[in-house]
Design an enzyme around this catalytic site. Structure first.
Site, PDB file in Angstrom:
ATOM      1  N   LYS A 194     -12.693  -1.898   5.878  1.00 47.19           N
ATOM      2  CA  LYS A 194     -12.069  -2.836   6.812  1.00 47.19           C
ATOM      3  C   LYS A 194     -12.673  -2.684   8.213  1.00 47.19           C
ATOM      4  O   LYS A 194     -13.303  -3.594   8.700  1.00 47.19           O
ATOM      5  CB  LYS A 194     -10.552  -2.650   6.861  1.00 47.19           C
ATOM      6  CG  LYS A 194      -9.827  -3.360   5.736  1.00 47.19           C
ATOM      7  CD  LYS A 194      -9.439  -2.468   4.620  1.00 47.19           C
ATOM      8  CE  LYS A 194      -8.754  -3.205   3.481  1.00 47.19           C
ATOM      9  NZ  LYS A 194      -7.942  -2.300   2.672  1.00 47.19           N
ATOM     10  N   TRP A 206       0.833  -1.211   0.000  1.00 44.32           N
ATOM     11  CA  TRP A 206       0.000   0.000   0.000  1.00 44.32           C
ATOM     12  C   TRP A 206       0.860   1.250   0.000  1.00 44.32           C
ATOM     13  O   TRP A 206       0.610   2.193  -0.755  1.00 44.32           O
ATOM     14  CB  TRP A 206      -0.968   0.007   1.184  1.00 44.32           C
ATOM     15  CG  TRP A 206      -2.006  -1.067   1.079  1.00 44.32           C
ATOM     16  CD1 TRP A 206      -2.257  -2.061   1.977  1.00 44.32           C
ATOM     17  CD2 TRP A 206      -2.959  -1.265   0.010  1.00 44.32           C
ATOM     18  NE1 TRP A 206      -3.278  -2.867   1.533  1.00 44.32           N
ATOM     19  CE2 TRP A 206      -3.719  -2.404   0.331  1.00 44.32           C
ATOM     20  CE3 TRP A 206      -3.213  -0.599  -1.191  1.00 44.32           C
ATOM     21  CZ2 TRP A 206      -4.749  -2.888  -0.497  1.00 44.32           C
ATOM     22  CZ3 TRP A 206      -4.230  -1.080  -2.022  1.00 44.32           C
ATOM     23  CH2 TRP A 206      -4.985  -2.205  -1.673  1.00 44.32           C
ATOM     24  N   ASP A 234      -2.118   6.722   6.036  1.00 48.56           N
ATOM     25  CA  ASP A 234      -3.152   5.845   5.492  1.00 48.56           C
ATOM     26  C   ASP A 234      -3.516   4.846   6.591  1.00 48.56           C
ATOM     27  O   ASP A 234      -2.736   3.943   6.895  1.00 48.56           O
ATOM     28  CB  ASP A 234      -2.594   5.128   4.245  1.00 48.56           C
ATOM     29  CG  ASP A 234      -3.572   4.097   3.675  1.00 48.56           C
ATOM     30  OD1 ASP A 234      -4.677   3.933   4.227  1.00 48.56           O
ATOM     31  OD2 ASP A 234      -3.208   3.456   2.664  1.00 48.56           O
TER      32      ASP A 234
HETATM   33  C1  LIG Z   1      -7.371  -1.751   1.658  1.00 53.86           C
HETATM   34  C2  LIG Z   1      -6.365  -0.702   1.705  1.00 53.86           C
HETATM   35  C3  LIG Z   1      -6.254   0.277   0.694  1.00 53.86           C
HETATM   36  C4  LIG Z   1      -7.113   0.264  -0.553  1.00 53.86           C
HETATM   37  O1  LIG Z   1      -8.269   0.911  -0.368  1.00 53.86           O
HETATM   38  P1  LIG Z   1      -9.290   1.199  -1.584  1.00 53.86           P
HETATM   39  O2  LIG Z   1     -10.431   1.781  -0.842  1.00 53.86           O
HETATM   40  O3  LIG Z   1      -9.579  -0.122  -2.229  1.00 53.86           O
HETATM   41  O4  LIG Z   1      -8.646   2.137  -2.512  1.00 53.86           O
HETATM   42  C5  LIG Z   1      -5.289   1.246   0.829  1.00 53.86           C
HETATM   43  N1  LIG Z   1      -4.488   1.281   1.894  1.00 53.86           N
HETATM   44  C6  LIG Z   1      -4.537   0.351   2.866  1.00 53.86           C
HETATM   45  C7  LIG Z   1      -3.614   0.440   4.029  1.00 53.86           C
HETATM   46  C8  LIG Z   1      -5.477  -0.663   2.809  1.00 53.86           C
HETATM   47  O5  LIG Z   1      -5.532  -1.575   3.783  1.00 53.86           O
END
Ligand SMILES: *Cc1c(COP(=O)(O)O)cnc(C)c1O
Length: 361
Positions: free
Chosen positions: A196, A103, A172
């Protein structure tokens, strides 16, 4: 728990059953309106109440200080990779990226398209760990530092966030927001895709400090400017109404659990149980992440060969534990145990693991 399985999917992920039931109960006729929440106007007073309640719950649960705004955007966390760089990576300047996994790499890639970011630290190629503070080469003139609090694919998580001095820290938190207490004031901007720990896919929560909003450039596409969404309170265009409503229900549930302190306690207990069996049989269930960097959201492990892993995943599914296959890029087993995974699910999974080992020594 009629017909519910234990869902270990990495995202979209399991949601609390009471949340799903509440949504079901209210779905066709919301708040005696004779309409579904998916049918009401985003400018109605009912949606306004949902939006305000959701923000209020975030502030309360996370302890968001007064000088931050909370906005709800489309495009997933992946659009934030670009928006962060578009808004804050100024021409001729750089930003520091700590590359802890897939990521973080994707976030860096978008910044590279738009400017000249630097890699302040990386644990490539296998991303088994989070770098130590003294390994991170920070540039005091950077526009910001970007980190990824939890890496779902490799199963690592920052135990302690880095000290970045006065440079704005951007994070993030898609896969671990609300999993534990933390100090929001250490961050200039936090973003998290909902699917999540927060709700269904389709909405991304951004918590942004006021001075960063001020820094957003004027000349840029309206929808990609944080300033637009802050100024219009997430109502510049039609926001993901239903997804925001679901987040509100999830936040109500978190609060009802006893807030982050209690949720963190349960998450730690879940992690203790799963890592406990990894540590008990380290040659059988081989931890993919190093001990100090282990995630309490996603446990990654390997078994002696792919055949055994496949057998484990298939048998687990038959026993009611779904979604345990590791990410296609790394293979192995991954136990995703977000907030909504009940402790009971983990206890039963650990029993299953113990039993599987006995049957397949
Ligand atoms: C799942 C995830 C993403 C992706 O998110 P999207 O909403 O599919 O763009 C980005 N960063 C992290 C840390 C994630 O766990």
């Amino acid at each position: 728990m009629a017909n519910r399985i234990f869902n270990f999917n990495p995202g979209p992920a399991t949601l609390p059953l009471p949340v799903l039931e509440k949504a079901k109960e209210e779905f066709v006729n919301y708040s005696s309106l004779g309409m579904s929440v998916t049918e009401i106007s985003h400018r109605s007073k009912q949606f306004d109440a949902i939006l305000e309640d959701t923000k209020k719950l975030f502030c309360e649960i996370l302890g968001v200080p007064q000088n931050y705004k909370i906005i709800f955007l489309g495009g997933g966390a992946s659009l934030q990779f670009s928006m962060v760089a578009m808004n804050f990576l100024a021409q001729g300047k750089s930003a520091d990226y700590v590359v802890t996994g897939e990521w973080a790499k994707k976030a860096l890639k978008e910044a590279q398209i738009l400017g000249q970011p630097k890699v302040a630290a990386t644990t490539e190629p296998d991303f088994k760990r989070i770098p130590k503070q003294n390994e991170i080469k920070l540039d005091p003139n950077a526009c910001y530092v970007h980190i990824t609090s939890n890496e779902t694919i490799s199963g690592t998580q920052w135990a302690q966030y880095p000290d970045v001095g006065t440079v704005p820290l951007i994070c993030d938190m898609s896969s671990d927001i609300l999993c534990r207490k933390f100090d929001v004031s250490r961050f200039a901007l936090i973003y998290a895709g909902a699917q999540k720990n927060l709700g269904p896919a389709g909405v991304t929560v951004v918590i942004i400090r006021d001075d960063l909003v001020e820094k957003c450039p004027e000349k840029m596409p309206t929808m990609l400017n944080y300033k637009t969404h802050v100024a219009k309170n997430s109502l510049y265009n039609t926001p993901p109404v239903f997804a925001i409503y679901m987040i509100k229900l999830v936040l109500d549930w978190v609060k009802g659990q006893g807030g982050l302190a209690k949720v963190e306690e349960i998450n730690n207990e879940k992690a203790r149980l799963v890592y406990g069996i990894l540590d008990k049989y380290p040659d059988y269930f081989k931890s993919a992440a190093e001990k100090e960097s282990r995630s309490i959201m996603n446990v990654t492990l390997r078994m002696k060969n792919e055949e055994t892993e496949k057998m484990f995943i298939d048998e687990a599914a038959k026993a009611g534990f779904h979604g345990l296959k590791g990410h296609r890029s790394v293979g192995g087993i991954r136990v995703s145990m977000y907030n909504a995974m009940p402790l009971e699910g983990i206890k039963k999974l650990v029993e299953f693991m113990e039993d599987f080992k006995k049957r397949n020594p």
